[in-house]
Design a protein around this motif. Structure first.
Motif, PDB file in Angstrom:
ATOM      1  N   LEU A  15       0.809  -1.218   0.000  1.00 22.77           N
ATOM      2  CA  LEU A  15       0.000   0.000   0.000  1.00 22.77           C
ATOM      3  C   LEU A  15       0.841   1.266   0.000  1.00 22.77           C
ATOM      4  O   LEU A  15       0.509   2.252  -0.652  1.00 22.77           O
ATOM      5  CB  LEU A  15      -0.924   0.023   1.216  1.00 22.77           C
ATOM      6  N   ALA A  16       1.950   1.224   0.730  1.00 21.44           N
ATOM      7  CA  ALA A  16       2.751   2.438   0.898  1.00 21.44           C
ATOM      8  C   ALA A  16       3.393   2.891  -0.412  1.00 21.44           C
ATOM      9  O   ALA A  16       3.732   4.069  -0.562  1.00 21.44           O
ATOM     10  CB  ALA A  16       3.833   2.205   1.948  1.00 21.44           C
ATOM     11  N   GLU A  17       3.551   1.975  -1.350  1.00 22.68           N
ATOM     12  CA  GLU A  17       4.201   2.336  -2.617  1.00 22.68           C
ATOM     13  C   GLU A  17       3.219   2.412  -3.770  1.00 22.68           C
ATOM     14  O   GLU A  17       3.609   2.387  -4.929  1.00 22.68           O
ATOM     15  CB  GLU A  17       5.283   1.299  -2.950  1.00 22.68           C
ATOM     16  N   CYS A  18       1.939   2.510  -3.443  1.00 22.35           N
ATOM     17  CA  CYS A  18       0.907   2.434  -4.472  1.00 22.35           C
ATOM     18  C   CYS A  18       0.131   3.744  -4.542  1.00 22.35           C
ATOM     19  O   CYS A  18      -0.518   4.154  -3.580  1.00 22.35           O
ATOM     20  CB  CYS A  18      -0.034   1.286  -4.147  1.00 22.35           C
ATOM     21  N   ALA A  19       0.208   4.391  -5.703  1.00 21.12           N
ATOM     22  CA  ALA A  19      -0.500   5.665  -5.877  1.00 21.12           C
ATOM     23  C   ALA A  19      -2.002   5.482  -5.779  1.00 21.12           C
ATOM     24  O   ALA A  19      -2.706   6.345  -5.250  1.00 21.12           O
ATOM     25  CB  ALA A  19      -0.130   6.287  -7.217  1.00 21.12           C
ATOM     26  N   LEU A  20      -2.499   4.359  -6.292  1.00 22.97           N
ATOM     27  CA  LEU A  20      -3.936   4.123  -6.200  1.00 22.97           C
ATOM     28  C   LEU A  20      -4.388   4.072  -4.751  1.00 22.97           C
ATOM     29  O   LEU A  20      -5.405   4.669  -4.373  1.00 22.97           O
ATOM     30  CB  LEU A  20      -4.294   2.814  -6.919  1.00 22.97           C
ATOM     31  N   ALA A  21      -3.595   3.411  -3.925  1.00 20.75           N
ATOM     32  CA  ALA A  21      -3.926   3.355  -2.503  1.00 20.75           C
ATOM     33  C   ALA A  21      -3.884   4.745  -1.879  1.00 20.75           C
ATOM     34  O   ALA A  21      -4.729   5.093  -1.047  1.00 20.75           O
ATOM     35  CB  ALA A  21      -2.962   2.415  -1.775  1.00 20.75           C
ATOM     36  N   ARG A  22      -2.925   5.566  -2.294  1.00 15.87           N
ATOM     37  CA  ARG A  22      -2.864   6.937  -1.765  1.00 15.87           C
ATOM     38  C   ARG A  22      -4.081   7.735  -2.188  1.00 15.87           C
ATOM     39  O   ARG A  22      -4.647   8.496  -1.393  1.00 15.87           O
ATOM     40  CB  ARG A  22      -1.597   7.636  -2.250  1.00 15.87           C
ATOM     41  N   ALA A  23      -4.497   7.558  -3.441  1.00 14.41           N
ATOM     42  CA  ALA A  23      -5.702   8.246  -3.901  1.00 14.41           C
ATOM     43  C   ALA A  23      -6.894   7.831  -3.056  1.00 14.41           C
ATOM     44  O   ALA A  23      -7.695   8.671  -2.628  1.00 14.41           O
ATOM     45  CB  ALA A  23      -5.957   7.919  -5.374  1.00 14.41           C
ATOM     46  N   ILE A  24      -7.002   6.536  -2.813  1.00 12.80           N
ATOM     47  CA  ILE A  24      -8.137   6.025  -2.049  1.00 12.80           C
ATOM     48  C   ILE A  24      -8.127   6.586  -0.636  1.00 12.80           C
ATOM     49  O   ILE A  24      -9.157   6.983  -0.100  1.00 12.80           O
ATOM     50  CB  ILE A  24      -8.120   4.483  -2.041  1.00 12.80           C
ATOM     51  N   ARG A  25      -6.951   6.657  -0.032  1.00 19.20           N
ATOM     52  CA  ARG A  25      -6.887   7.194   1.324  1.00 19.20           C
ATOM     53  C   ARG A  25      -7.228   8.681   1.346  1.00 19.20           C
ATOM     54  O   ARG A  25      -7.673   9.218   2.356  1.00 19.20           O
ATOM     55  CB  ARG A  25      -5.500   6.976   1.930  1.00 19.20           C
ATOM     56  N   THR A  26      -6.991   9.368   0.229  1.00 18.08           N
ATOM     57  CA  THR A  26      -7.245  10.801   0.190  1.00 18.08           C
ATOM     58  C   THR A  26      -8.714  11.123  -0.089  1.00 18.08           C
ATOM     59  O   THR A  26      -9.307  11.972   0.580  1.00 18.08           O
ATOM     60  CB  THR A  26      -6.373  11.463  -0.892  1.00 18.08           C
ATOM     61  N   ILE A  27      -9.294  10.461  -1.071  1.00 18.37           N
ATOM     62  CA  ILE A  27     -10.662  10.832  -1.461  1.00 18.37           C
ATOM     63  C   ILE A  27     -11.649   9.679  -1.351  1.00 18.37           C
ATOM     64  O   ILE A  27     -12.796   9.820  -1.757  1.00 18.37           O
ATOM     65  CB  ILE A  27     -10.697  11.362  -2.910  1.00 18.37           C
ATOM     66  N   GLY A  28     -11.212   8.538  -0.807  1.00 17.40           N
ATOM     67  CA  GLY A  28     -12.077   7.360  -0.770  1.00 17.40           C
ATOM     68  C   GLY A  28     -13.028   7.379   0.399  1.00 17.40           C
ATOM     69  O   GLY A  28     -12.977   6.537   1.277  1.00 17.40           O
ATOM     70  N   ASP A  29     -13.895   8.356   0.380  1.00 15.64           N
ATOM     71  CA  ASP A  29     -14.856   8.496   1.461  1.00 15.64           C
ATOM     72  C   ASP A  29     -16.124   9.033   0.824  1.00 15.64           C
ATOM     73  O   ASP A  29     -16.057   9.920  -0.036  1.00 15.64           O
ATOM     74  CB  ASP A  29     -14.315   9.484   2.495  1.00 15.64           C
ATOM     75  N   GLU A  30     -17.244   8.498   1.234  1.00 17.30           N
ATOM     76  CA  GLU A  30     -18.497   8.844   0.568  1.00 17.30           C
ATOM     77  C   GLU A  30     -18.769  10.344   0.590  1.00 17.30           C
ATOM     78  O   GLU A  30     -19.004  10.963  -0.453  1.00 17.30           O
ATOM     79  CB  GLU A  30     -19.639   8.095   1.241  1.00 17.30           C
ATOM     80  N   TRP A  31     -18.707  10.946   1.770  1.00 16.29           N
ATOM     81  CA  TRP A  31     -19.002  12.382   1.841  1.00 16.29           C
ATOM     82  C   TRP A  31     -17.973  13.204   1.069  1.00 16.29           C
ATOM     83  O   TRP A  31     -18.314  14.169   0.380  1.00 16.29           O
ATOM     84  CB  TRP A  31     -19.053  12.851   3.291  1.00 16.29           C
ATOM     85  N   THR A  32     -16.717  12.809   1.175  1.00 15.06           N
ATOM     86  CA  THR A  32     -15.672  13.540   0.447  1.00 15.06           C
ATOM     87  C   THR A  32     -15.944  13.544  -1.050  1.00 15.06           C
ATOM     88  O   THR A  32     -15.884  14.588  -1.707  1.00 15.06           O
ATOM     89  CB  THR A  32     -14.308  12.900   0.743  1.00 15.06           C
ATOM     90  N   LEU A  33     -16.283  12.377  -1.583  1.00 22.68           N
ATOM     91  CA  LEU A  33     -16.548  12.297  -3.014  1.00 22.68           C
ATOM     92  C   LEU A  33     -17.789  13.093  -3.400  1.00 22.68           C
ATOM     93  O   LEU A  33     -17.822  13.763  -4.433  1.00 22.68           O
ATOM     94  CB  LEU A  33     -16.700  10.833  -3.430  1.00 22.68           C
ATOM     95  N   LEU A  34     -18.810  13.028  -2.553  1.00 24.59           N
ATOM     96  CA  LEU A  34     -20.027  13.784  -2.872  1.00 24.59           C
ATOM     97  C   LEU A  34     -19.766  15.290  -2.811  1.00 24.59           C
ATOM     98  O   LEU A  34     -20.329  16.059  -3.596  1.00 24.59           O
ATOM     99  CB  LEU A  34     -21.163  13.387  -1.910  1.00 24.59           C
ATOM    100  N   ILE A  35     -18.898  15.703  -1.904  1.00 24.33           N
ATOM    101  CA  ILE A  35     -18.536  17.128  -1.838  1.00 24.33           C
ATOM    102  C   ILE A  35     -17.778  17.537  -3.095  1.00 24.33           C
ATOM    103  O   ILE A  35     -18.014  18.612  -3.662  1.00 24.33           O
ATOM    104  CB  ILE A  35     -17.701  17.405  -0.572  1.00 24.33           C
ATOM    105  N   LEU A  36     -16.887  16.681  -3.564  1.00 28.26           N
ATOM    106  CA  LEU A  36     -16.168  16.989  -4.803  1.00 28.26           C
ATOM    107  C   LEU A  36     -17.145  17.084  -5.974  1.00 28.26           C
ATOM    108  O   LEU A  36     -16.989  17.924  -6.859  1.00 28.26           O
ATOM    109  CB  LEU A  36     -15.098  15.932  -5.067  1.00 28.26           C
ATOM    110  N   ARG A  37     -18.157  16.228  -5.963  1.00 28.43           N
ATOM    111  CA  ARG A  37     -19.176  16.340  -7.015  1.00 28.43           C
ATOM    112  C   ARG A  37     -19.869  17.698  -6.944  1.00 28.43           C
ATOM    113  O   ARG A  37     -20.090  18.351  -7.970  1.00 28.43           O
ATOM    114  CB  ARG A  37     -20.205  15.221  -6.863  1.00 28.43           C
ATOM    115  N   GLU A  38     -20.215  18.128  -5.754  1.00 32.42           N
ATOM    116  CA  GLU A  38     -20.835  19.450  -5.607  1.00 32.42           C
ATOM    117  C   GLU A  38     -19.923  20.534  -6.171  1.00 32.42           C
ATOM    118  O   GLU A  38     -20.369  21.416  -6.909  1.00 32.42           O
ATOM    119  CB  GLU A  38     -21.119  19.750  -4.133  1.00 32.42           C
ATOM    120  N   ALA A  39     -18.656  20.453  -5.815  1.00 29.57           N
ATOM    121  CA  ALA A  39     -17.711  21.466  -6.280  1.00 29.57           C
ATOM    122  C   ALA A  39     -17.612  21.428  -7.809  1.00 29.57           C
ATOM    123  O   ALA A  39     -17.577  22.474  -8.458  1.00 29.57           O
ATOM    124  CB  ALA A  39     -16.340  21.232  -5.651  1.00 29.57           C
ATOM    125  N   LEU A  40     -17.602  20.224  -8.360  1.00 32.76           N
ATOM    126  CA  LEU A  40     -17.562  20.094  -9.813  1.00 32.76           C
ATOM    127  C   LEU A  40     -18.804  20.707 -10.454  1.00 32.76           C
ATOM    128  O   LEU A  40     -18.762  21.253 -11.556  1.00 32.76           O
ATOM    129  CB  LEU A  40     -17.455  18.608 -10.177  1.00 32.76           C
TER     130      LEU A  40
END
Lengths: 163, 163
Positions: free
Chosen positions: B18-43
DNA sequence: ACCCTGAGTCTACTTATTAGACTCAGGTTA
DNA sequence: TAACCTGAGTCTAATAAGTAGACTCAGGGT
């Protein structure tokens, strides 16, 4: 009634309510940290419960619950396997619906590699011929989108009463 | 030592931790339901706190916490605005790093539209010229990937001790 | 001076996550 | 046949996160 007195600051609401938005449905289905990490494991070919648990450090109960959920939603399916000298067990593999998420996961990976700190990614997605696969944003006419800054989200059948 | 007795069932572990995986880093950063829905609002161009709250039904405390987080990670930034006859306030808009997520969100939307039940999506992403934008998976040589079923994830600098 | 609005914080309650012990199935070994 | 081993779960008690709704705070309007 189109009063232009104020300086057209910002939209009060999204153009489309959550219930009519596929993106929102996607987020409700897979927008969970553990769920996404499990899908990454499946994409990496990890099929076994304890292997996922080792890789992710996820509690058994949560892994079990998420696997049930992903299976019932048709993103994963159980697949029996046998190790020599052991009884047959079930692992989990991506369904077609699950594999169809690959473009989204690839795009996420590319985003993180460029826009998040943490060094280069070692995970690479490649096709059967060994070529790396990447995503590209294109327009209807096939031309690539070079600049993402002009992209907007709108309601498709335009709202008839934008009141 | 390459004993082929068993029938090469499944990988025990992901090729990359996980520590060397960009996909895992992306998931840890935005892989949350509310976070993604907020990004949709911003979009969607929704900038204001209460507008997001209305659209999403998110508790104020959670919205506040997620906005702080997204701001500190550089995906959103505060943007002052003024409504006529009201004091100036701050809204939130996507940064360049945030907008760079558009391909991933577009891919997610396309996936849901095709592979999840719920009818057609009304949310449409279009460029400044009004053309719809979509994502495409391509290989290194520029040819499109037609069949996603042969794609695999591998370690990029190949593991030297796959023991 | 008082009111109004929008962006938060605070509090008490409910739900989800967590670590770790425990169970269960079935093939292997004695 | 019976005890054993392994991997996939379930169960339990403690902790953390999410939720609803009242409350605060800032500053322009009246």
């Amino acid at each position: 009634m189109t009063n232009e007195t104020h300086d057209a600051t910002n939209k009060l609401h999204a153009p489309v309510p959550l219930a009519e938005c596929a993106l929102a449905r996607a987020i409700r289905t897979i927008g969970d940290e553990w769920t996404l990490l499990i899908l990454r494991e499946a994409l990496c070919g990890v099929e076994r419960f304890d292997a996922m648990r080792d890789d992710l450090g996820i509690p058994r109960s949560v892994l079990s619950q998420r696997l049930k959920q992903l299976t019932s939603e048709g993103l994963l399916q159980r697949k029996p396997y046998s190790l020599p000298g052991q009884r047959p067990r079930d692992g989990y593999v991506l369904t077609e619906r699950g594999r169809a998420l690959i473009p989204a996961l690839a795009a996420l990976r590319e985003w993180a590699e460029i826009h998040l700190p943490g060094g280069p990614s070692r995970l690479r997605l490649q096709d059967s011929d060994g070529q790396k696969v990447t995503t590209r944003l294109i327009k209807e006419d096939g031309s690539p989108v070079d600049d993402v800054s002009a992209i907007v989200a709108v309601a498709h059948p335009p709202n008839t009463d934008p009141a």
